[in-house]
Motif scaffolding. Sequence first.
Motif, PDB file in Angstrom:
ATOM      1  N   ASP A 151      13.893  15.835  17.304  1.00  0.00           N
ATOM      2  CA  ASP A 151      12.658  15.251  16.807  1.00  0.00           C
ATOM      3  C   ASP A 151      12.961  14.028  15.946  1.00  0.00           C
ATOM      4  OD1 ASP A 151       9.639  15.598  16.208  1.00  0.00           O
ATOM      5  OD2 ASP A 151      10.553  15.461  14.221  1.00  0.00           O
ATOM      6  N   ALA A 152      12.332  12.898  16.268  1.00  0.00           N
ATOM      7  CA  ALA A 152      12.635  11.650  15.568  1.00  0.00           C
ATOM      8  C   ALA A 152      12.326  11.748  14.080  1.00  0.00           C
ATOM      9  CB  ALA A 152      11.866  10.490  16.203  1.00  0.00           C
ATOM     10  N   ALA A 153      11.203  12.354  13.737  1.00  0.00           N
ATOM     11  CA  ALA A 153      10.817  12.449  12.322  1.00  0.00           C
ATOM     12  C   ALA A 153      11.791  13.335  11.553  1.00  0.00           C
ATOM     13  CB  ALA A 153       9.406  12.978  12.200  1.00  0.00           C
ATOM     14  N   ALA A 154      12.151  14.484  12.151  1.00  0.00           N
ATOM     15  CA  ALA A 154      13.073  15.397  11.474  1.00  0.00           C
ATOM     16  C   ALA A 154      14.442  14.757  11.290  1.00  0.00           C
ATOM     17  CB  ALA A 154      13.197  16.696  12.266  1.00  0.00           C
ATOM     18  N   LEU A 155      14.918  14.049  12.325  1.00  0.00           N
ATOM     19  CA  LEU A 155      16.220  13.405  12.211  1.00  0.00           C
ATOM     20  C   LEU A 155      16.183  12.292  11.164  1.00  0.00           C
ATOM     21  CD1 LEU A 155      19.073  13.521  13.515  1.00  0.00           C
ATOM     22  CD2 LEU A 155      18.369  11.595  14.929  1.00  0.00           C
TER      23      LEU A 155
ATOM     24  N   LYS B  14      17.258  10.239  26.397  1.00  0.00           N
ATOM     25  CA  LYS B  14      16.190   9.293  26.066  1.00  0.00           C
ATOM     26  C   LYS B  14      15.585   9.628  24.705  1.00  0.00           C
ATOM     27  CE  LYS B  14      14.961   8.628  30.934  1.00  0.00           C
ATOM     28  NZ  LYS B  14      13.894   8.792  31.959  1.00  0.00           N
ATOM     29  N   ALA B  15      15.236  10.895  24.512  1.00  0.00           N
ATOM     30  CA  ALA B  15      14.655  11.299  23.228  1.00  0.00           C
ATOM     31  C   ALA B  15      15.668  11.159  22.106  1.00  0.00           C
ATOM     32  CB  ALA B  15      14.152  12.743  23.315  1.00  0.00           C
ATOM     33  N   GLU B  16      16.936  11.453  22.397  1.00  0.00           N
ATOM     34  CA  GLU B  16      17.962  11.336  21.367  1.00  0.00           C
ATOM     35  C   GLU B  16      18.136   9.881  20.937  1.00  0.00           C
ATOM     36  OE1 GLU B  16      22.571  12.693  20.434  1.00  0.00           O
ATOM     37  OE2 GLU B  16      21.639  13.268  22.327  1.00  0.00           O
ATOM     38  N   LEU B  17      18.149   8.974  21.896  1.00  0.00           N
ATOM     39  CA  LEU B  17      18.269   7.557  21.573  1.00  0.00           C
ATOM     40  C   LEU B  17      17.090   7.072  20.734  1.00  0.00           C
ATOM     41  CD1 LEU B  17      19.660   6.137  24.926  1.00  0.00           C
ATOM     42  CD2 LEU B  17      20.661   5.728  22.669  1.00  0.00           C
ATOM     43  N   ARG B  18      15.884   7.528  21.082  1.00  0.00           N
ATOM     44  CA  ARG B  18      14.708   7.128  20.305  1.00  0.00           C
ATOM     45  C   ARG B  18      14.807   7.643  18.873  1.00  0.00           C
ATOM     46  NH1 ARG B  18      11.900   8.390  25.169  1.00  0.00           N
ATOM     47  NH2 ARG B  18      11.369  10.466  24.352  1.00  0.00           N
ATOM     48  N   ALA B  19      15.234   8.889  18.727  1.00  0.00           N
ATOM     49  CA  ALA B  19      15.338   9.478  17.395  1.00  0.00           C
ATOM     50  C   ALA B  19      16.403   8.773  16.563  1.00  0.00           C
ATOM     51  CB  ALA B  19      15.649  10.969  17.502  1.00  0.00           C
ATOM     52  N   ILE B  20      17.545   8.487  17.168  1.00  0.00           N
ATOM     53  CA  ILE B  20      18.602   7.772  16.450  1.00  0.00           C
ATOM     54  C   ILE B  20      18.124   6.379  16.071  1.00  0.00           C
ATOM     55  CG2 ILE B  20      20.905   6.763  16.687  1.00  0.00           C
ATOM     56  CD1 ILE B  20      21.604   9.189  18.487  1.00  0.00           C
ATOM     57  N   GLY B  21      17.437   5.717  16.996  1.00  0.00           N
ATOM     58  CA  GLY B  21      16.932   4.387  16.704  1.00  0.00           C
ATOM     59  C   GLY B  21      15.974   4.369  15.534  1.00  0.00           C
ATOM     60  N   GLU B  22      15.108   5.370  15.447  1.00  0.00           N
ATOM     61  CA  GLU B  22      14.174   5.444  14.326  1.00  0.00           C
ATOM     62  C   GLU B  22      14.918   5.645  13.016  1.00  0.00           C
ATOM     63  OE1 GLU B  22      10.857   5.488  11.974  1.00  0.00           O
ATOM     64  OE2 GLU B  22      11.072   4.815  14.046  1.00  0.00           O
ATOM     65  N   ARG B  23      15.917   6.487  13.016  1.00  0.00           N
ATOM     66  CA  ARG B  23      16.690   6.717  11.785  1.00  0.00           C
ATOM     67  C   ARG B  23      17.411   5.442  11.355  1.00  0.00           C
ATOM     68  NH1 ARG B  23      18.456  10.828   8.620  1.00  0.00           N
ATOM     69  NH2 ARG B  23      20.318  10.331   7.424  1.00  0.00           N
ATOM     70  N   LEU B  24      18.010   4.749  12.319  1.00  0.00           N
ATOM     71  CA  LEU B  24      18.738   3.531  11.980  1.00  0.00           C
ATOM     72  C   LEU B  24      17.798   2.435  11.491  1.00  0.00           C
ATOM     73  CD1 LEU B  24      21.339   3.424  14.903  1.00  0.00           C
ATOM     74  CD2 LEU B  24      21.635   4.315  12.583  1.00  0.00           C
ATOM     75  N   ARG B  25      16.611   2.378  12.060  1.00  0.00           N
ATOM     76  CA  ARG B  25      15.636   1.385  11.581  1.00  0.00           C
ATOM     77  C   ARG B  25      15.274   1.629  10.121  1.00  0.00           C
ATOM     78  NH1 ARG B  25      13.931   1.601  16.953  1.00  0.00           N
ATOM     79  NH2 ARG B  25      12.599   3.427  16.600  1.00  0.00           N
ATOM     80  N   ARG B  26      15.306   2.887   9.704  1.00  0.00           N
ATOM     81  CA  ARG B  26      15.035   3.219   8.300  1.00  0.00           C
ATOM     82  C   ARG B  26      16.272   3.081   7.413  1.00  0.00           C
ATOM     83  NH1 ARG B  26      11.174   8.619   8.159  1.00  0.00           N
ATOM     84  NH2 ARG B  26       9.878   8.166   9.993  1.00  0.00           N
ATOM     85  N   ASP B  27      17.404   2.714   8.024  1.00  0.00           N
ATOM     86  CA  ASP B  27      18.662   2.552   7.290  1.00  0.00           C
ATOM     87  C   ASP B  27      19.038   3.812   6.531  1.00  0.00           C
ATOM     88  OD1 ASP B  27      20.941   1.142   6.492  1.00  0.00           O
ATOM     89  OD2 ASP B  27      19.987   0.412   4.661  1.00  0.00           O
ATOM     90  N   ARG B  28      18.919   4.953   7.227  1.00  0.00           N
ATOM     91  CA  ARG B  28      19.267   6.235   6.628  1.00  0.00           C
ATOM     92  C   ARG B  28      20.745   6.523   6.896  1.00  0.00           C
ATOM     93  NH1 ARG B  28      16.953   8.744   3.123  1.00  0.00           N
ATOM     94  NH2 ARG B  28      16.667  10.793   4.067  1.00  0.00           N
ATOM     95  N   PRO B  29      21.441   7.204   5.994  1.00  0.00           N
ATOM     96  CA  PRO B  29      22.872   7.466   6.168  1.00  0.00           C
ATOM     97  C   PRO B  29      23.167   8.190   7.488  1.00  0.00           C
ATOM     98  CG  PRO B  29      22.205   7.957   3.924  1.00  0.00           C
ATOM     99  CD  PRO B  29      20.945   7.679   4.684  1.00  0.00           C
ATOM    100  N   THR B  30      23.983   7.541   8.312  1.00  0.00           N
ATOM    101  CA  THR B  30      24.254   8.052   9.662  1.00  0.00           C
ATOM    102  C   THR B  30      25.703   7.799  10.024  1.00  0.00           C
ATOM    103  OG1 THR B  30      21.977   7.431  10.282  1.00  0.00           O
ATOM    104  CG2 THR B  30      23.484   8.016  12.067  1.00  0.00           C
TER     105      THR B  30
END
Length: 231
Positions: free
Chosen positions: A41-45, A70-86
Amino acid sequence: MSRLALAVRHVPFEDLGILAPALAERGYTVQYLDAGVDAIDAAALADADLAVILGGPVGVYETGRYPFLKAELRAIGERLRRDRPTLGICLGAQLMAAALGAEVAPAGRAEIGYAPLTLTADGQASPLRAVQSVPVLHWHGDQFGIPAGARRLAETPGFPNQAFSLGPRILGLQFHLEADASRIEQWLIGHACELSRHGIDPAAIRRDAERHGPSLARSARLAIGIWLDAL
């Protein structure tokens, strides 16, 4: 207060390994999400205090064969856009690079086994300075481009892009800092077909794991500790 580290796992034996104690020491509670089984889930990640995207034998570009990507890439992309520690490791770093717009493609050859890194000037100033003299475990046949704005940190012969950082909170590693050498037999069994295909003797990796495992464990925990403490 405990902090949540979400680890996205693609095969059971490629887990946090020797990095788990470093997280526990810093108050993180680890929760695994098994890709292809658990919903990513993009929000949870994006909301987790830390995300670690682990390795696996599929390719970022194989979304037709493995639709969960596909869903994993979208979720990772959302996290990276928020500049969250990854933190991304091998496939995880490739997924991060792709989500940031960089190319990921087959290298036409495999890099498997223990070998040292050559750090760039940016790498020398990064947490990877802790592992610059220690052979690390490589296990990949794909390679990523360096995302726009990111710093290239390390290379090996034939593979110029071994690590990148984008600011202090985003770190992608093509190699396996997390692999627990005392459990290398799981890797040799799980990737037996790949080793056979490339004509690699598992006994050689087993010997190198015994030789380099203890020093790599110490150096890897130090490197990741430096990164975590700077978040």
